[in-house]
Design a protein around this motif. Sequence first.
Motif, PDB file in Angstrom:
ATOM      1  N   ILE A 190      35.865  29.508  41.111  1.00 54.21           N
ATOM      2  CA  ILE A 190      35.087  30.007  39.964  1.00 54.21           C
ATOM      3  C   ILE A 190      34.159  31.134  40.409  1.00 54.21           C
ATOM      4  O   ILE A 190      34.045  32.172  39.775  1.00 54.21           O
ATOM      5  N   PHE A 191      33.518  30.906  41.561  1.00 55.85           N
ATOM      6  CA  PHE A 191      32.481  31.857  41.977  1.00 55.85           C
ATOM      7  C   PHE A 191      33.008  33.006  42.829  1.00 55.85           C
ATOM      8  O   PHE A 191      32.289  33.923  43.148  1.00 55.85           O
ATOM      9  N   SER A 192      34.272  32.951  43.214  1.00 52.46           N
ATOM     10  CA  SER A 192      34.792  34.055  44.032  1.00 52.46           C
ATOM     11  C   SER A 192      35.012  35.281  43.156  1.00 52.46           C
ATOM     12  O   SER A 192      35.304  35.160  41.967  1.00 52.46           O
ATOM     13  N   LYS A 193      34.829  36.495  43.748  1.00 58.32           N
ATOM     14  CA  LYS A 193      34.915  37.741  42.982  1.00 58.32           C
ATOM     15  C   LYS A 193      36.361  38.167  42.805  1.00 58.32           C
ATOM     16  O   LYS A 193      37.207  37.869  43.665  1.00 58.32           O
ATOM     17  N   ASP A 194      36.597  38.846  41.649  1.00 62.09           N
ATOM     18  CA  ASP A 194      37.924  39.429  41.459  1.00 62.09           C
ATOM     19  C   ASP A 194      38.071  40.618  42.385  1.00 62.09           C
ATOM     20  O   ASP A 194      37.116  41.100  42.960  1.00 62.09           O
ATOM     21  N   GLY A 195      39.300  41.152  42.500  1.00 57.84           N
ATOM     22  CA  GLY A 195      39.480  42.370  43.274  1.00 57.84           C
ATOM     23  C   GLY A 195      40.503  42.200  44.356  1.00 57.84           C
ATOM     24  O   GLY A 195      41.130  41.150  44.480  1.00 57.84           O
ATOM     25  N   ASN A 196      40.638  43.281  45.112  1.00 56.07           N
ATOM     26  CA  ASN A 196      41.661  43.307  46.140  1.00 56.07           C
ATOM     27  C   ASN A 196      41.136  42.695  47.433  1.00 56.07           C
ATOM     28  O   ASN A 196      40.229  43.244  48.058  1.00 56.07           O
ATOM     29  N   ILE A 241      48.215  30.092  38.419  1.00 56.32           N
ATOM     30  CA  ILE A 241      49.158  31.021  37.778  1.00 56.32           C
ATOM     31  C   ILE A 241      48.400  32.122  37.010  1.00 56.32           C
ATOM     32  O   ILE A 241      48.696  33.297  37.129  1.00 56.32           O
ATOM     33  N   TRP A 242      47.364  31.670  36.250  1.00 57.66           N
ATOM     34  CA  TRP A 242      46.508  32.627  35.520  1.00 57.66           C
ATOM     35  C   TRP A 242      45.095  32.571  36.083  1.00 57.66           C
ATOM     36  O   TRP A 242      44.261  31.794  35.627  1.00 57.66           O
ATOM     37  N   PRO A 243      44.837  33.326  37.098  1.00 55.81           N
ATOM     38  CA  PRO A 243      43.540  33.184  37.775  1.00 55.81           C
ATOM     39  C   PRO A 243      42.376  33.836  37.010  1.00 55.81           C
ATOM     40  O   PRO A 243      41.770  34.798  37.479  1.00 55.81           O
ATOM     41  N   MET A 254      49.772  41.801  52.578  1.00 55.82           N
ATOM     42  CA  MET A 254      48.944  41.282  51.475  1.00 55.82           C
ATOM     43  C   MET A 254      49.017  42.224  50.276  1.00 55.82           C
ATOM     44  O   MET A 254      48.926  43.438  50.425  1.00 55.82           O
ATOM     45  N   ASN A 255      49.182  41.644  49.135  1.00 52.84           N
ATOM     46  CA  ASN A 255      49.075  42.456  47.934  1.00 52.84           C
ATOM     47  C   ASN A 255      48.090  41.799  46.977  1.00 52.84           C
ATOM     48  O   ASN A 255      47.528  40.733  47.262  1.00 52.84           O
ATOM     49  N   THR A 256      47.897  42.419  45.860  1.00 53.97           N
ATOM     50  CA  THR A 256      46.867  41.942  44.942  1.00 53.97           C
ATOM     51  C   THR A 256      47.223  40.604  44.310  1.00 53.97           C
ATOM     52  O   THR A 256      46.384  39.941  43.741  1.00 53.97           O
ATOM     53  N   PHE A 257      48.500  40.212  44.398  1.00 55.05           N
ATOM     54  CA  PHE A 257      48.891  38.938  43.786  1.00 55.05           C
ATOM     55  C   PHE A 257      48.145  37.758  44.437  1.00 55.05           C
ATOM     56  O   PHE A 257      47.684  36.852  43.781  1.00 55.05           O
ATOM     57  N   TRP A 258      48.008  37.791  45.755  1.00 53.18           N
ATOM     58  CA  TRP A 258      47.373  36.674  46.472  1.00 53.18           C
ATOM     59  C   TRP A 258      45.870  36.861  46.527  1.00 53.18           C
ATOM     60  O   TRP A 258      45.290  37.017  47.572  1.00 53.18           O
ATOM     61  N   GLN A 259      45.272  36.832  45.384  1.00 51.92           N
ATOM     62  CA  GLN A 259      43.818  36.971  45.375  1.00 51.92           C
ATOM     63  C   GLN A 259      43.165  35.599  45.567  1.00 51.92           C
ATOM     64  O   GLN A 259      43.802  34.560  45.356  1.00 51.92           O
ATOM     65  N   PRO A 260      41.877  35.556  45.976  1.00 48.52           N
ATOM     66  CA  PRO A 260      41.210  34.305  46.343  1.00 48.52           C
ATOM     67  C   PRO A 260      41.287  33.247  45.245  1.00 48.52           C
ATOM     68  O   PRO A 260      41.513  32.068  45.536  1.00 48.52           O
TER      69      PRO A 260
END
Lengths: 215, 627
Positions: A179-185, A95-97, A1-7
């Motif tokens: 929309i409501f999911s948090k950014d981050g790793n 593509i642009w989350p 997993m890397n940061t690209f596949w974020q929720p």
Amino acid sequence: MNTFWQPKRLLALGAALAFALSMTLKLWGMTLTSTFYYNGLHLNIFATKVTGDLHELNILNHYIGMMNIDNSLPEFHWIPIVFAAVIMISLIPAIWPKRGILIGATILNLLGLGIMGGDFYYRLYEYGHDFAPDAAIQVPGFTPKIMGNYMLANFHVQTGFGFGGLTIVIGVVLLCAAIFSKDGNPVKKDSGNSIVKKDHDRVANVEKHEDAKPV
Amino acid sequence: MFERQWKNYKGLAIMLIIGLIVGVAGGKLTFDSASQVQTNSVVSSNEGWVPPGQLDQAYMFASGGQSGNMVVFGIPSMRILKTIPVFDPFPDTGYGFTPATKKMLGKYTWGDAHHPVMSQTKGTYDGQFVWVNDKANDRIGQVDLRTFTTTQILNVPNLMGLHSLSTDPESKYLFTASEFSAPVANGKPNYAPLNTWGHQYYGVAACVNTNREGLKAGQPGKMGLDYEMLLPPYDYDLASVGKADSAGYVFYTSYNSEEATTDLEKNSTKFDRDLTLFMDYKAAQKLIDAGKYDAIINGVKVIDPRKHPGIAWLLPIPKNPHGVDVSPDGKWICYSSKLDPVVTVISMDKLKQAIAHKDYEKTTWGLPVIKWQDVQEAQIPVGVGPLHTQFDNQGYAYTSLFVESAVTKWQLGTWKVIDKQPVNYNVGHVAVAGGDSEHPFGHWLVALDKMSLNRFLPVGPGYPVTEQLFDISKGPKMQLVNEAPSDREPHYATIIPANLIHPLNVYPKDTARPNSTWNEAQAKVVRNGKEVKVYMTAVRSHFVPDNIEVNQGDHVDLYLTNIEQQPNITHGLAISKYNINLAADPGETVRASFTADKAGTFPFYCTDFCSALHEEMMGYLLVKPHS
């Protein structure tokens, strides 16, 4: 997993997939059952077509002057385009989350889906009211229930959404979740969760061992 | 004095009294058992009861005899499911009212259907076709079991009284023969004085090719006559094609070896044994393939077996034999003799040996006569008036006894009689499910009785016949479980499990079908001089077009397409006073062809109660008079 596949990305992609599935699955259906039609007469609405016992339904419906139900309706041309647009719009935040893009996409999609739903309801109303004036049997106008069981003359009618309807709801839910999911790793977050889970397991195990002691 | 006299007569008086008591009791006993036979009724079994809404386990296709049709029964309910017209017009289905069915029926208005034959694959009923003979007009009808309609009627020239019908285990061929010998003449009337019997009269056997491969549902059949064979002038009754050990042979029965031409009742019953015929049809086919037939008579290749040894033989069988039936393994050929209370069993092994050794009794009519003592395996004392035998899947045989009104069950191999049950009355054929094939299904036996005296409510001096259903699957005794009357008169029937029949429920929509119309917008009247073509659609509850105007003297071809695809919605079309009666099942196109010779206004209407507005489903044919 890397940061690209974020929720956000995953959820938006999931929404696009769900909408794509809706294009191929039955959106809504109606079954009319009577003594003679003991297996039921079926009407299945898809984004691109209407299927079922159309020939027989049209023969029966002509007695009350109902319009023919067939695949010549203009909806089967423009609804697939709206659906395609909904799928594309869901792919943009994949593509642009960014939250802003997600909100915009969700609003646009709800608008598109709303137009389709509104048109569907209008057609139900129209088919149930706009009868040929010279029909053999004159019946008062009616709008079929979107979901439910009821009697219509000698027919037991059952209406409801198909799997396609369900996947639309899933798509919308996924977009909202994005929309409501948090950014981050997500990897970090996951490992934190798993530590808590392990602790919990350990405690439980200890308790179990204590239980196992002879009294 | 008196005392002395009493002493003398005391013994006599006592004996008289005892005699009276015994006599009355005995008489009562006999009377009771007699009445028991007559009432022959089901006491406890409800096996024949199929509750409303439940389906039967098997189909029975019974010939209609002089009714000329085939009647479909459900087993075990004995309900009549359908009448399939074959040799007679039948207004119910518009049969005999369309040009195609009129052409099939030809100039005859009836037929005498006797022996329905189920098609087989690898010796098992395959449920595709039933063929049936017409004894009166020498024809064979083919019924397609996907549509339950007659798809071909084949005229068989050169033979009179086409009675027998039997097929091989692959149903490639049908074999039949003339019950009545007659002169055979090419291209001219077959007249010859009866005293030329020995020279100009012949029996004739025919081999028909079924050509059934690849036929689509309801498509016209392609049966054709492969060849015919001249036979001695006897009366050929039944036929049975060999199977397994006897494959390649056809066995016929015949009476009247006496060659009587009058009062046959007395004159054809003189000999103890009649000469029956059997032939090697594979050898005959080889001759035909090699072009070695002896004549072409009325378009048919004919073999004279006297010129080709090794094709046909004669076999003496007791008195006026009727039925011949080959056992499922093909080893035993079972002959029932009307005037001898036995079934005579011939061993196929021994028959083959006799043929191989050419050890014949004599030659009659140029054909070798087998020494019957060499080939006869057994004679089973079944009872009085045996007619026909069928077989089950357990090694048992069932023989009908016309005179005795009973069915006898006996065992193949041990030749023991196991059971006998009375029937009501005078049974002709018996039919066991699959009972004439290599692989019988067993379980059900139907006795096709000729008389029904007091079995049903009286309906005047003309009586129906009785079909009696027996369960033969429960131990040694056959159990009567149901019975039903039917119109006269089923001769033979063929029974097949329901799961082997796969009928259509509608004719599929086929826009490529010639002259069909599937869209009301395309329904039309096309005029070309005095030829008028009407392309009409029928759907609940209207015809398009429903107003048709033609000129008196016009020839009208009306093509009616029922554009329904809902099972069970048939539409009819009757034109008042024009003798037009069509019936179109869902998806079917039918045609009426007539000359509008009567001027006037003629309503037409739907004859099949199709919908609530069925009466409104009508129109007008206006025939404008000559000015």
